[in-house]
Design a protein around this motif. Structure first.
Motif, PDB file in Angstrom:
ATOM      1  N   MET A  32       0.811  -1.221   0.000  1.00 38.55           N
ATOM      2  CA  MET A  32       0.000   0.000   0.000  1.00 38.55           C
ATOM      3  C   MET A  32       0.843   1.270   0.000  1.00 38.55           C
ATOM      4  SD  MET A  32      -3.127  -0.852   2.626  1.00 38.55           S
ATOM      5  CE  MET A  32      -4.386  -2.057   2.215  1.00 38.55           C
ATOM      6  N   VAL A  33       2.118   1.135   0.303  1.00 38.75           N
ATOM      7  CA  VAL A  33       2.974   2.320   0.451  1.00 38.75           C
ATOM      8  C   VAL A  33       3.006   3.147  -0.835  1.00 38.75           C
ATOM      9  CG1 VAL A  33       5.325   3.131   0.866  1.00 38.75           C
ATOM     10  CG2 VAL A  33       4.374   1.273   2.258  1.00 38.75           C
ATOM     11  N   ALA A  34       3.283   2.506  -1.963  1.00 37.28           N
ATOM     12  CA  ALA A  34       3.427   3.239  -3.233  1.00 37.28           C
ATOM     13  C   ALA A  34       2.109   3.838  -3.730  1.00 37.28           C
ATOM     14  CB  ALA A  34       4.050   2.332  -4.293  1.00 37.28           C
ATOM     15  N   PRO A  35       1.019   3.066  -3.846  1.00 39.36           N
ATOM     16  CA  PRO A  35      -0.214   3.652  -4.387  1.00 39.36           C
ATOM     17  C   PRO A  35      -0.819   4.744  -3.508  1.00 39.36           C
ATOM     18  CG  PRO A  35      -0.611   1.417  -3.622  1.00 39.36           C
ATOM     19  CD  PRO A  35       0.860   1.609  -3.628  1.00 39.36           C
ATOM     20  N   LEU A  36      -0.549   4.715  -2.219  1.00 38.53           N
ATOM     21  CA  LEU A  36      -1.078   5.743  -1.325  1.00 38.53           C
ATOM     22  C   LEU A  36      -0.096   6.894  -1.111  1.00 38.53           C
ATOM     23  CD1 LEU A  36      -2.833   3.509   1.389  1.00 38.53           C
ATOM     24  CD2 LEU A  36      -3.930   4.901  -0.377  1.00 38.53           C
ATOM     25  N   HIS A  37       1.089   6.777  -1.736  1.00 38.45           N
ATOM     26  CA  HIS A  37       2.116   7.831  -1.650  1.00 38.45           C
ATOM     27  C   HIS A  37       2.445   8.158  -0.187  1.00 38.45           C
ATOM     28  CE1 HIS A  37       1.407   8.366  -5.920  1.00 38.45           C
ATOM     29  NE2 HIS A  37       0.120   8.563  -5.670  1.00 38.45           N
ATOM     30  N   THR A  38       2.765   7.103   0.546  1.00 36.47           N
ATOM     31  CA  THR A  38       3.020   7.263   1.973  1.00 36.47           C
ATOM     32  C   THR A  38       4.240   6.440   2.372  1.00 36.47           C
ATOM     33  OG1 THR A  38       1.996   7.126   4.150  1.00 36.47           O
ATOM     34  CG2 THR A  38       1.450   5.380   2.587  1.00 36.47           C
ATOM     35  N   PHE A  89     -12.879   0.131  -0.084  1.00 35.57           N
ATOM     36  CA  PHE A  89     -12.459  -0.333  -1.410  1.00 35.57           C
ATOM     37  C   PHE A  89     -12.435   0.814  -2.416  1.00 35.57           C
ATOM     38  CE2 PHE A  89     -13.853  -1.847  -5.634  1.00 35.57           C
ATOM     39  CZ  PHE A  89     -12.748  -2.626  -5.963  1.00 35.57           C
ATOM     40  N   PHE A  90     -13.357   1.756  -2.265  1.00 34.11           N
ATOM     41  CA  PHE A  90     -13.457   2.865  -3.218  1.00 34.11           C
ATOM     42  C   PHE A  90     -12.628   4.079  -2.798  1.00 34.11           C
ATOM     43  CE2 PHE A  90     -17.427   0.456  -3.816  1.00 34.11           C
ATOM     44  CZ  PHE A  90     -17.342   0.213  -5.178  1.00 34.11           C
ATOM     45  N   ALA A  91     -12.078   4.069  -1.592  1.00 33.44           N
ATOM     46  CA  ALA A  91     -11.253   5.192  -1.132  1.00 33.44           C
ATOM     47  C   ALA A  91      -9.880   5.132  -1.793  1.00 33.44           C
ATOM     48  CB  ALA A  91     -11.110   5.166   0.381  1.00 33.44           C
ATOM     49  N   SER A  92      -9.287   6.302  -2.039  1.00 29.65           N
ATOM     50  CA  SER A  92      -7.998   6.339  -2.754  1.00 29.65           C
ATOM     51  C   SER A  92      -6.942   7.180  -2.044  1.00 29.65           C
ATOM     52  CB  SER A  92      -8.201   6.882  -4.174  1.00 29.65           C
ATOM     53  OG  SER A  92      -8.791   8.177  -4.137  1.00 29.65           O
ATOM     54  N   ASP A  93      -7.220   7.592  -0.817  1.00 32.82           N
ATOM     55  CA  ASP A  93      -6.236   8.390  -0.078  1.00 32.82           C
ATOM     56  C   ASP A  93      -6.216   7.940   1.377  1.00 32.82           C
ATOM     57  OD1 ASP A  93      -7.981  10.527   1.613  1.00 32.82           O
ATOM     58  OD2 ASP A  93      -8.943  10.111  -0.315  1.00 32.82           O
ATOM     59  N   MET A  94      -5.103   8.228   2.046  1.00 26.33           N
ATOM     60  CA  MET A  94      -4.907   7.774   3.419  1.00 26.33           C
ATOM     61  C   MET A  94      -5.927   8.381   4.369  1.00 26.33           C
ATOM     62  SD  MET A  94      -2.651   5.531   4.443  1.00 26.33           S
ATOM     63  CE  MET A  94      -2.308   6.063   6.120  1.00 26.33           C
ATOM     64  N   MET A 153      -5.214 -11.468  -2.436  1.00 24.92           N
ATOM     65  CA  MET A 153      -6.115 -10.474  -3.028  1.00 24.92           C
ATOM     66  C   MET A 153      -5.336  -9.226  -3.428  1.00 24.92           C
ATOM     67  SD  MET A 153      -9.515 -10.823  -0.580  1.00 24.92           S
ATOM     68  CE  MET A 153     -10.583  -9.813  -1.620  1.00 24.92           C
ATOM     69  N   ALA A 154      -4.338  -8.863  -2.613  1.00 26.77           N
ATOM     70  CA  ALA A 154      -3.537  -7.672  -2.913  1.00 26.77           C
ATOM     71  C   ALA A 154      -2.668  -7.858  -4.146  1.00 26.77           C
ATOM     72  CB  ALA A 154      -2.655  -7.309  -1.714  1.00 26.77           C
ATOM     73  N   MET A 155      -2.412  -9.098  -4.545  1.00 26.65           N
ATOM     74  CA  MET A 155      -1.644  -9.347  -5.758  1.00 26.65           C
ATOM     75  C   MET A 155      -2.442  -8.960  -6.999  1.00 26.65           C
ATOM     76  SD  MET A 155       0.171 -12.972  -4.667  1.00 26.65           S
ATOM     77  CE  MET A 155       1.171 -13.087  -6.150  1.00 26.65           C
ATOM     78  N   VAL A 156      -3.777  -8.899  -6.863  1.00 19.45           N
ATOM     79  CA  VAL A 156      -4.632  -8.450  -7.961  1.00 19.45           C
ATOM     80  C   VAL A 156      -4.731  -6.924  -7.945  1.00 19.45           C
ATOM     81  CG1 VAL A 156      -6.937  -8.569  -8.973  1.00 19.45           C
ATOM     82  CG2 VAL A 156      -5.933 -10.598  -7.876  1.00 19.45           C
ATOM     83  N   ALA A 157      -5.016  -6.368  -6.784  1.00 19.95           N
ATOM     84  CA  ALA A 157      -5.099  -4.912  -6.614  1.00 19.95           C
ATOM     85  C   ALA A 157      -4.898  -4.607  -5.140  1.00 19.95           C
ATOM     86  CB  ALA A 157      -6.439  -4.373  -7.096  1.00 19.95           C
ATOM     87  N   TRP A 158      -4.216  -3.505  -4.826  1.00 20.20           N
ATOM     88  CA  TRP A 158      -3.891  -3.200  -3.439  1.00 20.20           C
ATOM     89  C   TRP A 158      -5.125  -2.971  -2.575  1.00 20.20           C
ATOM     90  CZ3 TRP A 158      -5.514   1.209  -0.988  1.00 20.20           C
ATOM     91  CH2 TRP A 158      -5.976   2.256  -1.794  1.00 20.20           C
ATOM     92  N   ASN A 159      -6.240  -2.521  -3.178  1.00 26.35           N
ATOM     93  CA  ASN A 159      -7.446  -2.225  -2.406  1.00 26.35           C
ATOM     94  C   ASN A 159      -8.467  -3.362  -2.401  1.00 26.35           C
ATOM     95  OD1 ASN A 159      -7.997  -1.912  -5.111  1.00 26.35           O
ATOM     96  ND2 ASN A 159      -9.356  -0.150  -4.846  1.00 26.35           N
ATOM     97  N   LEU A 160      -8.206  -4.418  -3.165  1.00 22.97           N
ATOM     98  CA  LEU A 160      -9.166  -5.522  -3.241  1.00 22.97           C
ATOM     99  C   LEU A 160      -9.416  -6.193  -1.882  1.00 22.97           C
ATOM    100  CD1 LEU A 160     -10.946  -7.067  -5.252  1.00 22.97           C
ATOM    101  CD2 LEU A 160      -9.048  -8.677  -5.573  1.00 22.97           C
ATOM    102  N   PRO A 161      -8.424  -6.310  -0.992  1.00 24.37           N
ATOM    103  CA  PRO A 161      -8.695  -6.959   0.293  1.00 24.37           C
ATOM    104  C   PRO A 161      -9.824  -6.320   1.094  1.00 24.37           C
ATOM    105  CG  PRO A 161      -6.330  -6.792  -0.054  1.00 24.37           C
ATOM    106  CD  PRO A 161      -6.985  -6.025  -1.166  1.00 24.37           C
ATOM    107  N   PHE A 162     -10.119  -5.043   0.866  1.00 24.07           N
ATOM    108  CA  PHE A 162     -11.189  -4.398   1.615  1.00 24.07           C
ATOM    109  C   PHE A 162     -12.564  -5.000   1.304  1.00 24.07           C
ATOM    110  CE2 PHE A 162      -7.999  -0.894   1.637  1.00 24.07           C
ATOM    111  CZ  PHE A 162      -7.865  -0.781   3.018  1.00 24.07           C
ATOM    112  N   LEU A 163     -12.715  -5.567   0.108  1.00 18.29           N
ATOM    113  CA  LEU A 163     -14.004  -6.166  -0.249  1.00 18.29           C
ATOM    114  C   LEU A 163     -14.328  -7.393   0.598  1.00 18.29           C
ATOM    115  CD1 LEU A 163     -14.288  -5.972  -4.147  1.00 18.29           C
ATOM    116  CD2 LEU A 163     -15.474  -4.608  -2.418  1.00 18.29           C
ATOM    117  N   PHE A 164     -13.307  -8.001   1.162  1.00 15.75           N
ATOM    118  CA  PHE A 164     -13.520  -9.150   2.037  1.00 15.75           C
ATOM    119  C   PHE A 164     -14.474  -8.791   3.178  1.00 15.75           C
ATOM    120  CE2 PHE A 164     -12.318 -11.392   5.944  1.00 15.75           C
ATOM    121  CZ  PHE A 164     -12.439 -12.720   5.557  1.00 15.75           C
ATOM    122  N   TYR A 165     -14.330  -7.579   3.713  1.00 15.84           N
ATOM    123  CA  TYR A 165     -15.146  -7.157   4.845  1.00 15.84           C
ATOM    124  C   TYR A 165     -16.625  -7.039   4.481  1.00 15.84           C
ATOM    125  CZ  TYR A 165     -10.567  -5.864   6.740  1.00 15.84           C
ATOM    126  OH  TYR A 165      -9.268  -5.885   7.170  1.00 15.84           O
ATOM    127  N   ALA A 166     -16.918  -6.768   3.209  1.00 13.96           N
ATOM    128  CA  ALA A 166     -18.311  -6.609   2.783  1.00 13.96           C
ATOM    129  C   ALA A 166     -19.105  -7.905   2.885  1.00 13.96           C
ATOM    130  CB  ALA A 166     -18.349  -6.077   1.347  1.00 13.96           C
TER     131      ALA A 166
END
Length: 392
Positions: A32-38, A89-94, A153-166
Motif C-alpha cells: 500500500m505504500v506506493a499507491p497511497l504515496h506514503t 475499497f473505493f477510497a484512494s487516499d490515506m 487479493m492484494a496481488m490483484v489490486a492493493w485495495n481488493l482486500p477491503f471487499l472481504f469485509y463486505a
C-alpha cells in the motif's frame, strides 16, 4: 429456540470476521505504500486506528451490553463492519481510509465481544470450555490465517482486500433470521453498566484475565506487523508469500487451541497460559538471532503453538471468572484491553525499530512474553478451584 451447532458456527464466523478486521491487511501493508504515496510507518496506522477505535467503542458498548438483548448489539455491528469495508475499497487516499477504518472499529468492538458472551449465556462450568475453545480457534484463524487471503487479493489490486469485509453484510441477514437470542429472562432487569464492570476488576482474578488479554495482543501485533517486513527485507517476499508464512503458523494455532479443553481439564488454566506466553516469548527472541528461512518457519510454528495456548486459555478465564451480571461488561473491557495492546504495540515497537532496528523489536517483544509467563506462573494460586471454573 434450542441452541444448536449451527448457531455456534454463526458465532465462530462472527469471531472470524472480527479478528480479520486487523490481521487481514497485515501482509498487504508493504504493497500500500506506493499507491497511497506514503511511508511504511504511516501505512501501519491503518492497523493502529482500527485498534484504537475498537478499544474506545468496546467501552461504550460495555455500558449497555448487559442491559439489552445480544442481537440488538450484534446485528448493527455486522452492518457497520461490512459497509465501512465496502467504502474502503473505493477510497484512494490515506485520510479517507483512516476515517473509515476508525468507524469500522464500531463493528469490530461488538463482533469480538458478543460470541464469547453468548457462549457464556448458554454453557456453564466446564461445559463452556470446549465451545469457548472453538470460538477462540475462530479468533486465531482470523488473526493468523486470513492474511493469506489478504495477501493474494492484494496481488490483484492493493485495495481488493477491503471487499472481504463486505461479506459481513449478507451474513448479518443470516444472523438476524436464524441466530436465537441467548440473554436469559433472569437478566431482564439487569441495569449494570460500565461502572459496575470496572468495580469487578478489583477482583485480582478478573483483573489478571483482562491484563493477560492485553499482553497477548501486544505480542500478536508485534508478530503480524513486523514479520512481513522481516521477510521482505531478508528474502524479498511479496504480500502473498508473507501471507503463506503466517498461514503456516495459523495451522499451529488451530491444532494447539483445539487441545486446550483437555489440557485445562488435566493441568488447569494458569499453567497452560504460562506455557503459552513462554513459547511466544522465546520464539520472538530467537527470530532476532536466526534470520534463516527454515529457522523462521519453525519459530513461527512455535509462536502459533504458544499463541493458541495463551489466547484460548485467557478467553476461557475471562468468561468463567466474572459474575454473570457483569460478564458482558468485563468481556467488553477484555476486548478493549486486547485492542489497546494492539494499538500500543506498533507505536512502541516503531520507536524501538528506529533506535534498535528489527532485531531490537523482536528481542523486546519476546522479553515481554517471557515476563508475562513468569507473572502467570506467579499468580496461579489465586485461581483456586477446578479447571472448568478457572481453576488453579
Amino acid at each position: 429456540m434450542e441452541f444448536r451447532k449451527s448457531h455456534q458456527f454463526m458465532l465462530c464466523i462472527t469471531a472470524f470476521f472480527g479478528m480479520a478486521g486487523g490481521t487481514h491487511l497485515a501482509p498487504v501493508l508493504p504493497e500500500m505504500v506506493a499507491p497511497l504515496h506514503t511511508t511504511s510507518a504511516e501505512v501501519a496506522l491503518l492497523m493502529s486506528v482500527l485498534t484504537i477505535s475498537t478499544a474506545i467503542f468496546t467501552l461504550l458498548i460495555a455500558h449497555y451490553i448487559d442491559r439489552v438483548n445480544r442481537k440488538t448489539v450484534l446485528i448493527p455491528c455486522l452492518v457497520v463492519y461490512g459497509l465501512t469495508g465496502l467504502f474502503c475499497f473505493f477510497a484512494s487516499d490515506m485520510q479517507s481510509l483512516l476515517v473509515l477504518r476508525f468507524l469500522q472499529g464500531i463493528g469490530v468492538a461488538g463482533m469480538l465481544t458478543l460470541p464469547l458472551l453468548m457462549i457464556g449465556d448458554v454453557f456453564k462450568g466446564h461445559d463452556s470450555v470446549k465451545p469457548i475453545s472453538t470460538i477462540s480457534i475462530s479468533f486465531a484463524i482470523g488473526a493468523i490465517s486470513v492474511p493469506l487471503i489478504g495477501g493474494f487479493m492484494a496481488m490483484v489490486a492493493w485495495n481488493l482486500p477491503f471487499l472481504f469485509y463486505a461479506l459481513a453484510l449478507p451474513f448479518a441477514l443470516v444472523v438476524w433470521a436464524f441466530l436465537p437470542e441467548t440473554r436469559g429472562a433472569e437478566h431482564a432487569g439487569n441495569r449494570n453498566g460500565i461502572k459496575e464492570a470496572f468495580c469487578a476488576l478489583r477482583d485480582i482474578r478478573v483483573f489478571s484475565a483482562v491484563f493477560m488479554g492485553f499482553a497477548v495482543y501486544v505480542l500478536l501485533f508485534a508478530m503480524v506487523i513486523y514479520v512481513p517486513f522481516l521477510l521482505k527485507s531478508l528474502f524479498s517476499y511479496s504480500s502473498g508469500s508473507s501471507g503463506i508464512m503466517l498461514a503456516i503458523e495459523g495451522l499451529a494455532v488451530i491444532l494447539v487451541a483445539s487441545r486446550v479443553h483437555s489440557l485445562t481439564r488435566r493441568y488447569s488454566v494458569l499453567p497452560v497460559i504460562t506455557l503459552g506466553f513462554a513459547l511466544v516469548g522465546a520464539s520472538l527472541v530467537l527470530m532476532a538471532f536466526f534470520p534463516f528461512l527454515a529457522a523462521i518457519v519453525l519459530l513461527l510454528i512455535l509462536f502459533g503453538a504458544g499463541y493458541g495456548l495463551a489466547q484460548t486459555s485467557v478467553d476461557v478465564l475471562t468468561v468463567q471468572v466474572p459474575p454473570p451480571e457483569n460478564r458482558g461488561g468485563i468481556l467488553s473491557i477484555h476486548t478493549c484491553g486486547k485492542y489497546l495492546g494492539g494499538s500500543i504495540a506498533p507505536v512502541i515497537l516503531g520507536i524501538v525499530l528506529v533506535f534498535l532496528g528489527m532485531e531490537g523489536v523482536f528481542v523486546l517483544a519476546g522479553i515481554f512474553g517471557l515476563v508475562m509467563a513468569a507473572i502467570a506462573y506467579g499468580i496461579r494460586n489465586k485461581f483456586a478451584g477446578p479447571a472448568g471454573a478457572a481453576g488453579q
